[in-house]
Design a protein around this motif. Structure first.
Motif, short mmCIF file in Angstrom:
data_model
loop_
_atom_site.label_atom_id
_atom_site.label_comp_id
_atom_site.label_asym_id
_atom_site.label_seq_id
_atom_site.Cartn_x
_atom_site.Cartn_y
_atom_site.Cartn_z
N LEU A 104 0.86 -1.19 0.00
CA LEU A 104 0.00 0.00 0.00
C LEU A 104 0.89 1.23 0.00
O LEU A 104 1.51 1.54 1.01
CB LEU A 104 -0.90 0.01 1.24
N TRP B 150 0.50 5.04 -0.33
CA TRP B 150 -0.51 6.08 -0.35
C TRP B 150 0.19 7.39 -0.06
O TRP B 150 0.34 7.79 1.08
CB TRP B 150 -1.60 5.78 0.69
N SER C 274 -12.81 8.14 11.16
CA SER C 274 -12.12 7.05 10.48
C SER C 274 -10.71 7.45 10.08
O SER C 274 -10.51 8.47 9.44
CB SER C 274 -12.92 6.63 9.24
N LYS D 52 -13.07 4.27 13.74
CA LYS D 52 -12.60 3.09 12.99
C LYS D 52 -11.09 3.17 12.78
O LYS D 52 -10.57 4.23 12.45
CB LYS D 52 -13.30 3.04 11.64
N LYS E 57 -7.68 0.95 10.89
CA LYS E 57 -7.29 -0.11 9.96
C LYS E 57 -6.52 -1.18 10.72
O LYS E 57 -5.76 -0.87 11.64
CB LYS E 57 -6.41 0.47 8.86
N ASP F 41 -11.15 -2.10 10.18
CA ASP F 41 -11.23 -2.28 8.73
C ASP F 41 -10.02 -3.08 8.27
O ASP F 41 -8.89 -2.58 8.31
CB ASP F 41 -11.25 -0.90 8.05
N ASN G 286 -9.56 -4.28 5.24
CA ASN G 286 -9.30 -4.08 3.80
C ASN G 286 -9.07 -5.41 3.07
O ASN G 286 -8.24 -5.51 2.16
CB ASN G 286 -8.11 -3.14 3.56
N GLU H 237 -14.87 -4.62 9.05
CA GLU H 237 -15.11 -4.28 7.64
C GLU H 237 -14.17 -5.08 6.75
O GLU H 237 -12.96 -5.14 7.04
CB GLU H 237 -14.87 -2.78 7.49
N GLU I 126 -17.61 -0.86 -0.14
CA GLU I 126 -16.92 0.31 -0.68
C GLU I 126 -16.48 0.11 -2.12
O GLU I 126 -16.25 1.09 -2.83
CB GLU I 126 -15.74 0.72 0.21
N TYR I 127 -16.35 -1.15 -2.55
CA TYR I 127 -15.99 -1.40 -3.95
C TYR I 127 -17.20 -1.72 -4.81
O TYR I 127 -17.07 -2.33 -5.87
CB TYR I 127 -14.92 -2.49 -4.03
N HIS J 227 -19.48 5.46 2.68
CA HIS J 227 -18.03 5.32 2.63
C HIS J 227 -17.40 6.60 2.08
O HIS J 227 -17.71 7.03 0.97
CB HIS J 227 -17.67 4.13 1.73
N CYS J 228 -16.54 7.23 2.87
CA CYS J 228 -15.70 8.35 2.41
C CYS J 228 -16.50 9.55 1.85
O CYS J 228 -17.71 9.60 1.98
CB CYS J 228 -14.69 7.85 1.38
N GLU K 12 -18.93 7.84 7.09
CA GLU K 12 -17.51 7.76 7.45
C GLU K 12 -16.87 9.15 7.36
O GLU K 12 -16.71 9.69 6.25
CB GLU K 12 -16.79 6.78 6.52
N PHE L 270 -13.89 10.47 7.16
CA PHE L 270 -12.59 9.90 6.84
C PHE L 270 -11.53 11.01 6.84
O PHE L 270 -11.62 11.95 6.05
CB PHE L 270 -12.67 9.21 5.47
#
Ligand code: LGT
Ligand code: MG
Length: 382
Positions: A39, A41, A147, A174, A176, A204, A206, A231, A259-260, A309-310, A329, A331
């Motif tokens: 990841l 980011w 989040s 929340k 991760k 979460d 993921n 999640e 979320e996807y 979500h987001c 969320e 976020f």
């Protein structure tokens, strides 16, 4: 901020043009690269769409890659230009039909979502209404959960972030987990200590765990840290695995995913499999406002709550129209980017976002001068 009153005789207003911008905003440090390389980011890219008509401009956005901006410009802008500015859903169907070969999920869905949100914002501005008042709203505020809690935060930062939300009156947070499971027990302990016994703790994963690992962690999380929401313990593609977690995991631990979800069928698959206790949807991915209203109906039909979500600035209005609304969320990374890019972003009060009644559309305006240094696509208007 330009005119805000209703346009006289809005009937017959056409979409006169579409402009697309993308801004890539570096993360504030701790969200940076994971050393295992799974990841990275380092920046968040917001794709901002403007649609013009009747002397007003509507604004929508999504989060993605700059290719999403290109998709809007090449595939979608020509389809909505000249269309009826009071009929965003009709333009949604026109866009969806036209992109069947280019691809409806993924980039296509994010691009369509941004344009759809801009069209709804434009319609609300043409009618002089806040967007939530134009939509079939059943709520006037949306409860939030804080989040963030990224796996590469030091414990002190994790604790400060979570405690900050609790101090703001937000009763659920929340973090991760699961990317480095060996560190999760200490992180969950730090989180629980920071928020005290009464704040709900969500995790979460993921999709990082196998089914057996997820079952092991579901039991530990619920038992040792009173985690209430897990999640994507396994990939959201593994609907049978999510169902297994629901059936065999602790009763008080809810399984969430969505979320996807890009197209309605993604949500139908999760619901038909009985994969989630609470469904999630991202208004900037699932087809914008028009798509979200469809997802909300599907969730209601399955008697399952829906969580946002987001993208809090758009979600705050859209989710007022979700009958089975759970929460939104809040976020941290999107809060940061939205406050940088837009004026008028809402802050939680008493643990909820309450869209204004006196500001048309989404109630946000692009902060062009401040956004400009982050531009990676398009040109500054005017
Ligand atoms: O639920 C969330 O906020 C996360 O799942 C985010 O969407 C994001 O971190 C995730 O998409 C990722 O890891 O890229
Ligand atoms: Mg998630």
């Amino acid at each position: 901020t330009g005119p805000t009153g209703p346009v006289g005789g809005a009937d017959g207003v056409r979409v006169e043009g579409v402009r697309v911008h993308a801004f890539s905003v570096p993360t504030d440090g701790p969200d940076g690269a994971e050393e295992d390389g799974t990841l990275r980011w380092e920046a968040t890219t917001a794709i901002v769409v403007e649609v013009q008509g009747g002397g007003r401009t509507g604004v929508g956005y999504t989060y993605g890659d700059v290719s999403t901006a290109g998709f809007v410009a090449s595939q979608l802008a020509p389809l909505v230009t000249g269309g009826d500015a009071l009929a965003p859903a009709a333009l949604w169907h026109r866009m969806r039909a036209a992109v069947r070969n280019a691809g409806r999920p993924g980039v296509g869905a994010m691009a369509l979502s941004a344009v759809d949100i801009a069209l709804w914002d434009l319609k609300a501005r043409l009618l002089g209404l806040p967007l939530h008042r134009l939509l079939p709203a059943v709520h006037d505020q949306v409860p939030v959960y804080g989040s963030g809690g990224f796996t590469n935060y030091a414990h002190g930062l994790l604790a400060d972030q979570l405690a900050g939300w609790v101090e703001q009156g937000i009763p659920r947070v929340k973090i991760k987990t699961s990317r480095r499971p060996g560190q999760d027990a200490a992180r969950l302990s730090a989180a629980r200590e920071a928020i005290g016994p009464d704040t709900e703790l969500f995790a979460d994963a993921n999709g990082a765990l196998s089914r057996k690992e997820a079952l092991y962690w579901a039991r530990r999380m619920a038992g040792e840290w009173d985690v209430r929401w897990l999640e994507e313990p396994v990939s959201s593609d593994d609907t049978a695995g999510l169902r297994l977690l629901r059936d065999q995991g602790p009763g008080r631990l809810e399984i969430a995913a969505g979320e996807y979800g890009f197209v309605l069928g993604d949500f139908a698959a999760l619901l038909q499999a009985g994969a989630v206790d609470c469904l999630q949807a991202d208004v900037t991915r699932c087809g914008g406002i028009t798509g979200l209203l469809q997802v909300a109906g599907l969730a209601a039909a399955h008697r399952v709550d829906l969580s946002a979500h987001c993208a809090p600035a758009a979600s705050a209005h859209a989710f007022c129209a979700v009958e089975r609304l759970r929460h939104l969320e809040y976020f941290h990374d999107h809060v940061r980017v939205e406050e940088l890019l837009f004026d008028g972003v809402l802050r939680p009060v008493g643990g909820a976002l309450r869209p204004a009644h006196d500001r048309p559309g989404l109630g946000i305006r692009v902060r062009w001068a401040d956004a400009e240094p982050y531009r990676v696509h398009g040109h500054r208007p005017g």
